[in-house]
Design a protein around this motif. Structure first.
Motif, short mmCIF file in Angstrom:
data_model
loop_
_atom_site.label_atom_id
_atom_site.label_comp_id
_atom_site.label_asym_id
_atom_site.label_seq_id
_atom_site.Cartn_x
_atom_site.Cartn_y
_atom_site.Cartn_z
N GLY A 12 0.85 -1.20 0.00
CA GLY A 12 0.00 0.00 0.00
C GLY A 12 0.88 1.25 0.00
N GLN A 13 0.26 2.41 -0.16
CA GLN A 13 1.04 3.66 -0.23
C GLN A 13 1.85 3.89 1.03
N VAL A 14 1.19 3.84 2.17
CA VAL A 14 1.89 4.14 3.43
C VAL A 14 2.80 2.97 3.83
N GLY A 15 2.32 1.75 3.61
CA GLY A 15 3.14 0.58 3.93
C GLY A 15 4.43 0.56 3.13
N HIS A 16 4.33 0.90 1.86
CA HIS A 16 5.51 0.93 1.00
C HIS A 16 6.46 2.04 1.45
N GLN A 39 0.78 -12.73 2.62
CA GLN A 39 1.46 -13.26 3.82
C GLN A 39 0.63 -13.07 5.08
N LEU A 40 -0.20 -12.05 5.07
CA LEU A 40 -1.10 -11.81 6.21
C LEU A 40 -2.39 -11.20 5.69
N ASP A 41 -3.42 -12.04 5.62
CA ASP A 41 -4.73 -11.57 5.16
C ASP A 41 -5.51 -11.10 6.38
N ASN A 62 0.26 -0.90 11.49
CA ASN A 62 -0.82 -1.40 10.62
C ASN A 62 -1.37 -0.35 9.65
N PRO A 63 -0.65 -0.13 8.54
CA PRO A 63 -1.21 0.77 7.52
C PRO A 63 -2.17 0.07 6.56
N ALA A 64 -2.24 -1.26 6.59
CA ALA A 64 -3.16 -1.98 5.69
C ALA A 64 -4.59 -1.63 6.07
N ALA A 65 -5.43 -1.53 5.06
CA ALA A 65 -6.84 -1.20 5.31
C ALA A 65 -7.65 -1.47 4.07
N HIS A 103 -1.43 2.52 14.41
CA HIS A 103 -2.52 2.25 13.47
C HIS A 103 -2.88 3.56 12.75
N PHE A 104 -3.50 3.43 11.58
CA PHE A 104 -3.86 4.63 10.80
C PHE A 104 -5.36 4.74 10.64
N SER A 105 -5.83 5.97 10.72
CA SER A 105 -7.24 6.22 10.49
C SER A 105 -7.39 7.43 9.57
N THR A 106 -8.54 8.01 9.56
CA THR A 106 -8.88 8.91 8.44
C THR A 106 -9.68 10.15 8.85
N ASP A 107 -9.56 11.18 8.03
CA ASP A 107 -10.41 12.37 8.15
C ASP A 107 -11.89 12.02 7.95
N TYR A 108 -12.17 10.88 7.31
CA TYR A 108 -13.57 10.51 7.03
C TYR A 108 -14.31 10.04 8.28
N SER A 133 -16.40 2.20 9.45
CA SER A 133 -15.56 1.02 9.73
C SER A 133 -14.21 1.44 10.32
N LYS A 134 -13.67 2.56 9.85
CA LYS A 134 -12.39 3.03 10.40
C LYS A 134 -12.58 3.51 11.84
N LEU A 135 -13.69 4.18 12.11
CA LEU A 135 -13.95 4.63 13.48
C LEU A 135 -14.14 3.42 14.41
N THR A 153 -5.04 10.51 9.10
CA THR A 153 -4.44 11.29 8.03
C THR A 153 -5.47 11.56 6.94
N SER A 154 -5.07 12.22 5.86
CA SER A 154 -6.05 12.57 4.82
C SER A 154 -5.41 12.63 3.44
N TRP A 155 -6.21 12.38 2.42
CA TRP A 155 -5.86 12.64 1.02
C TRP A 155 -4.45 12.13 0.69
N VAL A 156 -4.20 10.86 0.98
CA VAL A 156 -2.86 10.30 0.84
C VAL A 156 -2.52 10.07 -0.65
N1 LIG Z 1 -5.55 6.75 0.80
C1 LIG Z 1 -6.04 7.79 1.44
O1 LIG Z 1 -6.34 8.83 0.83
C2 LIG Z 1 -6.22 7.79 2.93
C3 LIG Z 1 -6.79 8.91 3.56
C4 LIG Z 1 -6.96 8.90 4.94
C5 LIG Z 1 -6.55 7.80 5.68
N2 LIG Z 1 -6.02 6.72 5.05
C6 LIG Z 1 -5.63 5.57 5.87
O2 LIG Z 1 -4.21 5.48 5.80
C7 LIG Z 1 -3.83 4.11 5.84
C8 LIG Z 1 -2.94 3.79 4.66
O3 LIG Z 1 -3.67 4.02 3.47
P1 LIG Z 1 -3.00 3.84 2.03
O4 LIG Z 1 -3.31 5.05 1.25
O5 LIG Z 1 -1.57 3.41 2.19
O6 LIG Z 1 -3.88 2.66 1.48
P2 LIG Z 1 -3.66 1.76 0.17
O7 LIG Z 1 -2.59 2.34 -0.69
O8 LIG Z 1 -5.00 1.52 -0.40
O9 LIG Z 1 -3.08 0.42 0.78
C9 LIG Z 1 -3.87 -0.42 1.58
C10 LIG Z 1 -3.14 -1.72 1.70
O10 LIG Z 1 -3.96 -2.58 2.47
C11 LIG Z 1 -3.87 -3.84 1.91
N3 LIG Z 1 -5.02 -4.68 2.21
C12 LIG Z 1 -6.30 -4.55 1.81
N4 LIG Z 1 -7.02 -5.59 2.22
C13 LIG Z 1 -6.19 -6.39 2.93
C14 LIG Z 1 -6.33 -7.61 3.61
N5 LIG Z 1 -7.50 -8.26 3.65
N6 LIG Z 1 -5.25 -8.14 4.21
C15 LIG Z 1 -4.05 -7.53 4.17
N7 LIG Z 1 -3.85 -6.38 3.54
C16 LIG Z 1 -4.91 -5.82 2.91
C17 LIG Z 1 -3.79 -3.61 0.40
O11 LIG Z 1 -3.27 -4.77 -0.20
P3 LIG Z 1 -3.12 -4.93 -1.78
O12 LIG Z 1 -1.92 -4.11 -2.13
O13 LIG Z 1 -2.93 -6.39 -1.95
O14 LIG Z 1 -4.40 -4.41 -2.36
C18 LIG Z 1 -2.87 -2.42 0.36
O15 LIG Z 1 -1.52 -2.81 0.29
C19 LIG Z 1 -5.12 3.31 5.91
O16 LIG Z 1 -5.43 3.03 7.25
C20 LIG Z 1 -6.16 4.26 5.36
O17 LIG Z 1 -7.44 3.95 5.88
C21 LIG Z 1 -5.82 6.70 3.69
#
Ligand SMILES: NC(=O)c1ccc[n+]([C@@H]2O[C@H](COP(=O)([O-])OP(=O)(O)OC[C@H]3O[C@@H](n4cnc5c(N)ncnc54)[C@H](OP(=O)(O)O)[C@@H]3O)[C@@H](O)[C@H]2O)c1
Length: 301
Positions: A12-16, A39-41, A62-65, A103-108, A133-135, A153-156
């Motif tokens: 994911g974006q933050v995980g990477h 590796q971890l579902d 835990n940035p996965a979501a 853990h990460f959560s959201t402006d939403y 669900s995030k709340l 965080t927001s608008w990643v």
């Molecule tokens: N993106 C935003 O604009 C935004 C805004 C506010 C808050 N956030 C929060 O910030 C955090 C990081 O977001 P992000 O932008 O990095 O998200 P992202 O790029 O969508 O990455 C989410 C990651 O979660 C993984 N994932 C989804 N379902 C899964 C499962 N069942 N088991 C394991 N991994 C799973 C995805 O795997 P795959 O790569 O295999 O799909 C992906 O790698 C999250 O908590 C998100 O809620 C994001």
């Protein structure tokens, strides 16, 4: 002695960005075990417990979501499994072994009706299944009572992954006009700015500090303002390299209202988050969103 970290969602974006930031450390104080979805579902509670017990981390990050905001409206069960149940199970396992959780959560989680930036203590009132669900994930972590930090965080966006910046660059290369929502305000936040901030926070994290923090780039704009900035800054970089600008020009990015761009999930009109608590407790501040944008665009050239 290195601290063992279990990092989820490394694709994911933050995980990477976190994986990369940890890898840059010389003589790292951390041993990072990064896992992807295969590796971890996180929709599998038994798998979560088994993996955490096998790895025995001192910190779980835990940035996965489940981040598909519109699709969540019709996939609530899966969104809750990943965004609410999984964080609870991670928190329970961390608590059992004396580990901590980031853990990460959201402006939403907010309704977006406040006229000023939200502070952490403001009332939450998510408008969408994703936000709810995030709340629920945040609440579950609080209820377990493990030492934790939750970062809203927001608008990643960033050079890596699917996001608004990449979409605008793609559409801007194909079309000569774009229509972008101008009545939702927030802070575009780069994944690498988040990762750097997390590393700084971790270096200062005394377990007495536990709770929720806002973590976004400084300043604010609308999606329309962000789109214009993406095109302006990208074209500036292209020009410096004697390369062609995008097909769309900033003047041809038209402002539209949320009503003119209906989506299955409602979004908050005000997504602005006040990060004073993070600055006060950890002395961490993030750069202005536009400076962070240039940094991300430069990675693409
Ligand atoms: N993106 C935003 O604009 C935004 C805004 C506010 C808050 N956030 C929060 O910030 C955090 C990081 O977001 P992000 O932008 O990095 O998200 P992202 O790029 O969508 O990455 C989410 C990651 O979660 C993984 N994932 C989804 N379902 C899964 C499962 N069942 N088991 C394991 N991994 C799973 C995805 O795997 P795959 O790569 O295999 O799909 C992906 O790698 C999250 O908590 C998100 O809620 C994001």
């Amino acid at each position: 002695m290195q601290k063992r970290i279990l990092l989820t969602g490394v694709n994911g974006q933050v995980g990477h960005a976190l994986s990369r930031a940890f890898a840059m450390y010389e003589q790292s104080p951390y041993e990072v075990i990064g896992l992807d979805r295969n590796q971890l579902d996180l929709s599998d509670k038994t798998a979560i417990r088994r993996v955490v017990q096998d790895i025995q981390p001192e910190v779980i990050i835990n940035p996965a979501a489940y981040t598909m905001v519109d699709k969540a409206e019709s996939e609530a069960e899966l969104a809750y499994a990943i965004n609410a149940t999984a964080p609870r199970v991670l928190a329970e396992e961390a608590a059992k072994m004396g580990a901590r959780l980031i853990h990460f959560s959201t402006d939403y989680v907010y309704a977006g009706v406040k006229s000023a930036p939200y502070i952490e203590e403001d009332q939450t009132q998510p408008l969408s299944v994703y936000g709810k669900s995030k709340l629920a994930g945040e609440d579950a972590i609080h209820a377990v009572g493990v030492p934790h930090l939750i970062f809203r965080t927001s608008w990643v966006y960033g050079a890596y992954g699917k996001n608004f910046m990449k979409t605008i660059l793609r559409l801007g290369a194909e079309r000569d006009e774009l229509r972008i929502v101008a009545d939702q305000f927030g802070a575009p936040t780069s994944s690498s700015a988040i990762a750097e901030a997390i590393l700084s926070v971790m270096a200062r994290w005394d377990s007495a500090l536990t709770g929720t923090y806002h973590l976004v780039n400084a300043g604010q704009t609308s999606w329309h303002g962000f789109a214009i900035a993406i095109v302006q800054e990208y074209n500036r970089i292209q020009q410096a390299h004697h390369l062609l600008p995008l097909k769309v020009s900033p003047e041809n990015i038209h402002a539209i209202s949320t009503q003119e761009y209906p989506t299955p999930a409602a979004r908050p009109a005000n997504s602005c988050l006040d990060c004073s608590k993070l600055a006060r407790d950890f002395r961490v501040t993030l750069p202005d969103w536009r400076a962070a944008l240039v940094f991300e665009l430069l990675k693409l050239t």
